[in-house]
Design a protein around this motif. Structure first.
Motif, PDB file in Angstrom:
ATOM      1  N   MET A   1      -2.162  -7.244   4.091  1.00  0.00           N
ATOM      2  CA  MET A   1      -1.858  -7.832   2.809  1.00  0.00           C
ATOM      3  C   MET A   1      -2.952  -8.845   2.473  1.00  0.00           C
ATOM      4  O   MET A   1      -3.361  -9.631   3.304  1.00  0.00           O
ATOM      5  N   ALA A   2      -3.401  -8.798   1.248  1.00  0.00           N
ATOM      6  CA  ALA A   2      -4.444  -9.711   0.795  1.00  0.00           C
ATOM      7  C   ALA A   2      -3.918 -11.131   0.737  1.00  0.00           C
ATOM      8  O   ALA A   2      -2.728 -11.366   0.578  1.00  0.00           O
ATOM      9  N   THR A   3      -4.822 -12.078   0.872  1.00  0.00           N
ATOM     10  CA  THR A   3      -4.441 -13.475   0.791  1.00  0.00           C
ATOM     11  C   THR A   3      -4.337 -13.863  -0.680  1.00  0.00           C
ATOM     12  O   THR A   3      -5.323 -13.823  -1.409  1.00  0.00           O
ATOM     13  N   LEU A   4      -3.131 -14.224  -1.083  1.00  0.00           N
ATOM     14  CA  LEU A   4      -2.890 -14.619  -2.467  1.00  0.00           C
ATOM     15  C   LEU A   4      -2.359 -16.046  -2.502  1.00  0.00           C
ATOM     16  O   LEU A   4      -1.739 -16.507  -1.552  1.00  0.00           O
ATOM     17  N   SER A   5      -2.575 -16.688  -3.639  1.00  0.00           N
ATOM     18  CA  SER A   5      -2.021 -18.035  -3.808  1.00  0.00           C
ATOM     19  C   SER A   5      -0.505 -17.927  -3.958  1.00  0.00           C
ATOM     20  O   SER A   5       0.039 -16.852  -4.234  1.00  0.00           O
ATOM     21  N   GLU A   6       0.170 -19.061  -3.783  1.00  0.00           N
ATOM     22  CA  GLU A   6       1.626 -19.071  -3.925  1.00  0.00           C
ATOM     23  C   GLU A   6       2.047 -18.596  -5.302  1.00  0.00           C
ATOM     24  O   GLU A   6       2.993 -17.819  -5.435  1.00  0.00           O
ATOM     25  N   SER A   7       1.373 -19.058  -6.321  1.00  0.00           N
ATOM     26  CA  SER A   7       1.760 -18.680  -7.681  1.00  0.00           C
ATOM     27  C   SER A   7       1.581 -17.179  -7.923  1.00  0.00           C
ATOM     28  O   SER A   7       2.403 -16.548  -8.584  1.00  0.00           O
ATOM     29  N   LYS A   8       0.529 -16.606  -7.355  1.00  0.00           N
ATOM     30  CA  LYS A   8       0.313 -15.165  -7.519  1.00  0.00           C
ATOM     31  C   LYS A   8       1.366 -14.365  -6.762  1.00  0.00           C
ATOM     32  O   LYS A   8       1.808 -13.310  -7.217  1.00  0.00           O
ATOM     33  N   LYS A   9       1.765 -14.859  -5.588  1.00  0.00           N
ATOM     34  CA  LYS A   9       2.828 -14.184  -4.840  1.00  0.00           C
ATOM     35  C   LYS A   9       4.140 -14.223  -5.620  1.00  0.00           C
ATOM     36  O   LYS A   9       4.850 -13.222  -5.716  1.00  0.00           O
ATOM     37  N   ARG A  10       4.470 -15.397  -6.189  1.00  0.00           N
ATOM     38  CA  ARG A  10       5.695 -15.522  -6.976  1.00  0.00           C
ATOM     39  C   ARG A  10       5.647 -14.605  -8.194  1.00  0.00           C
ATOM     40  O   ARG A  10       6.635 -13.951  -8.536  1.00  0.00           O
ATOM     41  N   ASP A  11       4.500 -14.578  -8.850  1.00  0.00           N
ATOM     42  CA  ASP A  11       4.337 -13.732 -10.024  1.00  0.00           C
ATOM     43  C   ASP A  11       4.500 -12.252  -9.647  1.00  0.00           C
ATOM     44  O   ASP A  11       5.148 -11.494 -10.372  1.00  0.00           O
ATOM     45  N   PHE A  12       3.926 -11.848  -8.530  1.00  0.00           N
ATOM     46  CA  PHE A  12       4.052 -10.463  -8.063  1.00  0.00           C
ATOM     47  C   PHE A  12       5.520 -10.092  -7.871  1.00  0.00           C
ATOM     48  O   PHE A  12       5.982  -9.049  -8.344  1.00  0.00           O
ATOM     49  N   VAL A  13       6.259 -10.960  -7.178  1.00  0.00           N
ATOM     50  CA  VAL A  13       7.672 -10.660  -6.903  1.00  0.00           C
ATOM     51  C   VAL A  13       8.463 -10.615  -8.210  1.00  0.00           C
ATOM     52  O   VAL A  13       9.285  -9.711  -8.419  1.00  0.00           O
ATOM     53  N   SER A  14       8.213 -11.549  -9.110  1.00  0.00           N
ATOM     54  CA  SER A  14       8.904 -11.555 -10.406  1.00  0.00           C
ATOM     55  C   SER A  14       8.624 -10.280 -11.187  1.00  0.00           C
ATOM     56  O   SER A  14       9.540  -9.675 -11.766  1.00  0.00           O
ATOM     57  N   GLN A  15       7.371  -9.869 -11.197  1.00  0.00           N
ATOM     58  CA  GLN A  15       7.007  -8.644 -11.897  1.00  0.00           C
ATOM     59  C   GLN A  15       7.622  -7.419 -11.221  1.00  0.00           C
ATOM     60  O   GLN A  15       8.040  -6.475 -11.901  1.00  0.00           O
ATOM     61  N   MET A  16       7.692  -7.435  -9.900  1.00  0.00           N
ATOM     62  CA  MET A  16       8.297  -6.331  -9.164  1.00  0.00           C
ATOM     63  C   MET A  16       9.776  -6.198  -9.522  1.00  0.00           C
ATOM     64  O   MET A  16      10.271  -5.091  -9.756  1.00  0.00           O
ATOM     65  N   ILE A  17      10.466  -7.325  -9.588  1.00  0.00           N
ATOM     66  CA  ILE A  17      11.878  -7.319  -9.976  1.00  0.00           C
ATOM     67  C   ILE A  17      12.030  -6.746 -11.383  1.00  0.00           C
ATOM     68  O   ILE A  17      12.878  -5.882 -11.631  1.00  0.00           O
ATOM     69  N   THR A  18      11.199  -7.208 -12.303  1.00  0.00           N
ATOM     70  CA  THR A  18      11.254  -6.734 -13.683  1.00  0.00           C
ATOM     71  C   THR A  18      11.005  -5.227 -13.755  1.00  0.00           C
ATOM     72  O   THR A  18      11.730  -4.502 -14.444  1.00  0.00           O
ATOM     73  N   LEU A  19       9.996  -4.759 -13.033  1.00  0.00           N
ATOM     74  CA  LEU A  19       9.700  -3.319 -13.045  1.00  0.00           C
ATOM     75  C   LEU A  19      10.861  -2.507 -12.469  1.00  0.00           C
ATOM     76  O   LEU A  19      11.188  -1.433 -12.992  1.00  0.00           O
ATOM     77  N   LEU A  20      11.456  -2.997 -11.392  1.00  0.00           N
ATOM     78  CA  LEU A  20      12.603  -2.291 -10.817  1.00  0.00           C
ATOM     79  C   LEU A  20      13.764  -2.260 -11.808  1.00  0.00           C
ATOM     80  O   LEU A  20      14.436  -1.225 -11.954  1.00  0.00           O
ATOM     81  N   GLU A  21      14.002  -3.391 -12.481  1.00  0.00           N
ATOM     82  CA  GLU A  21      15.086  -3.450 -13.463  1.00  0.00           C
ATOM     83  C   GLU A  21      14.829  -2.502 -14.635  1.00  0.00           C
ATOM     84  O   GLU A  21      15.734  -1.810 -15.092  1.00  0.00           O
TER      85      GLU A  21
END
Length: 106
Positions: A1-21
């Motif tokens: 897994m690439a090294t991402l900042s905390e904000s980018k990790k949070r954004d990724f998870v939020s976007q993943m949730i949205t895409l799943l929904e």
């Protein structure tokens, strides 16, 4: 897994949730019900947000504690220095006790 900042990790998870929904029906039609994963990710993201809030509060408290410790030390140091002045006035600048006390600052 690439090294991402905390904000980018949070954004990724939020976007993943949205895409799943947004694609629940598509995924369900293919045999995967994303509901459990959506709930799991949402719960974990909330926990991560709560932990970050506690971390921010702890950092602020640490700064406040450091400021208080420094201010308190400054007060007691000034008080000690004033005591040196008092002793100097009582005994004179050439007294051996005063000379010993002045060595303490070196």
């Amino acid at each position: 897994m690439a090294t991402l900042s905390e904000s980018k990790k949070r954004d990724f998870v939020s976007q993943m949730i949205t895409l799943l929904e947004q694609n629940t029906q598509l995924l369900t039609d293919k045999g995967y019900d994303p509901e459990n994963k959506i709930n799991e990710l949402t719960t974990q993201l909330t926990a991560a947000d709560d932990a970050e809030a506690r971390q921010t509060e702890a950092m602020a408290a640490a700064k406040d504690a450091t400021k208080l410790a420094q201010e308190t030390l400054d007060v007691v140091y000034r008080n000690g220095s004033a005591t040196v002045d008092l002793i100097s006035g009582l005994l004179g600048k050439q007294d051996n006790l005063l000379k010993e006390i002045k060595k303490l600052r070196k």
